[in-house]
Design a protein around this motif. Structure first.
Motif, PDB file in Angstrom:
ATOM      1  N   THR A 122       0.820  -1.217   0.000  1.00 52.84           N
ATOM      2  CA  THR A 122       0.000   0.000   0.000  1.00 52.84           C
ATOM      3  C   THR A 122       0.852   1.265   0.000  1.00 52.84           C
ATOM      4  O   THR A 122       0.388   2.319  -0.422  1.00 52.84           O
ATOM      5  CB  THR A 122      -0.928   0.052   1.225  1.00 52.84           C
ATOM      6  N   GLN A 145      -7.335  -0.549  -1.254  1.00 47.87           N
ATOM      7  CA  GLN A 145      -6.228  -1.186  -0.541  1.00 47.87           C
ATOM      8  C   GLN A 145      -6.628  -2.498   0.114  1.00 47.87           C
ATOM      9  O   GLN A 145      -7.783  -2.669   0.506  1.00 47.87           O
ATOM     10  CB  GLN A 145      -5.684  -0.235   0.523  1.00 47.87           C
ATOM     11  N   LYS A 185      -1.534  -5.568   5.142  1.00 47.42           N
ATOM     12  CA  LYS A 185      -0.945  -4.699   4.126  1.00 47.42           C
ATOM     13  C   LYS A 185       0.553  -4.668   4.351  1.00 47.42           C
ATOM     14  O   LYS A 185       1.042  -5.231   5.326  1.00 47.42           O
ATOM     15  CB  LYS A 185      -1.528  -3.296   4.200  1.00 47.42           C
TER      16      LYS A 185
END
Length: 175
Positions: A36, A111, A116
């Motif tokens: 991200t 996202q 992430k």
């Protein structure tokens, strides 16, 4: 001695309260779809580029990836926005902070959520002008290059793990 032994602060599990994130650094690179944010330890010769923002904090250029944006496109955009810089060679990913957020929704709709990754890269760059400072980003007041000891000192204004990250990046960056 392992990298985790050499850089215990960098490798220690941490909590980034500003994002509601539990994070863990690794030199195992994440899959593209998990990335991200991308930040770059930029080199001009043997000096490291840092950017001072309106909070008087020295940051590494980089930021949030836009929808459908490649890693390299994100880096090119962020270097212009925050450092007034251009790539002068290839991008070298060397690690990531793997994160899990406790926020109920992703920061941006495209996202991954809740896991992430923040990708860390090195690159040789050329400082070509002033940062573009778009309205929806950090406002950069100053861009400078520093030898590693000074860069470590200034980077600590952003986060306690960054001095170790800079040392590792300097060690791993191809010359």
């Amino acid at each position: 001695m392992t990298l985790a032994d050499r850089f215990p602060l960098l490798y220690a599990p941490a909590r980034w309260e500003w994002g509601g994130l539990g994070v863990q650094f690794s030199t195992d690179l994440p899959p593209d779809e998990l990335v991200t944010n991308i930040h770059v330890v930029c080199f001009v010769g043997d000096r490291i580029v840092l950017c001072r923002d309106t909070r008087d904090i020295w940051i590494l250029p980089g930021g949030t990836r836009e929808a459908h944006e490649s890693i390299e496109s994100c880096v090119i955009r962020e270097l212009a926005e925050e450092a007034g810089a251009e790539l002068a060679g290839p991008l070298h990913p060397f690690g990531a902070h793997y994160a899990t957020t406790d926020h109920p929704t992703p920061y941006r709709p495209w996202q991954p959520h809740p896991p992430k990754a923040w990708l860390w890269c090195t690159a040789d760059v050329t400082l070509t002008g002033e940062p573009t400072n778009p309205d929806d980003a950090e406002h950069i007041l100053e861009v400078r290059t520093f030898p590693l000891p000074e860069a470590r000192h200034h980077a600590a204004t952003d986060a306690p793990h960054l001095p170790d990250l800079l040392t590792l990046a300097t060690h791993l960056h191809p010359r």
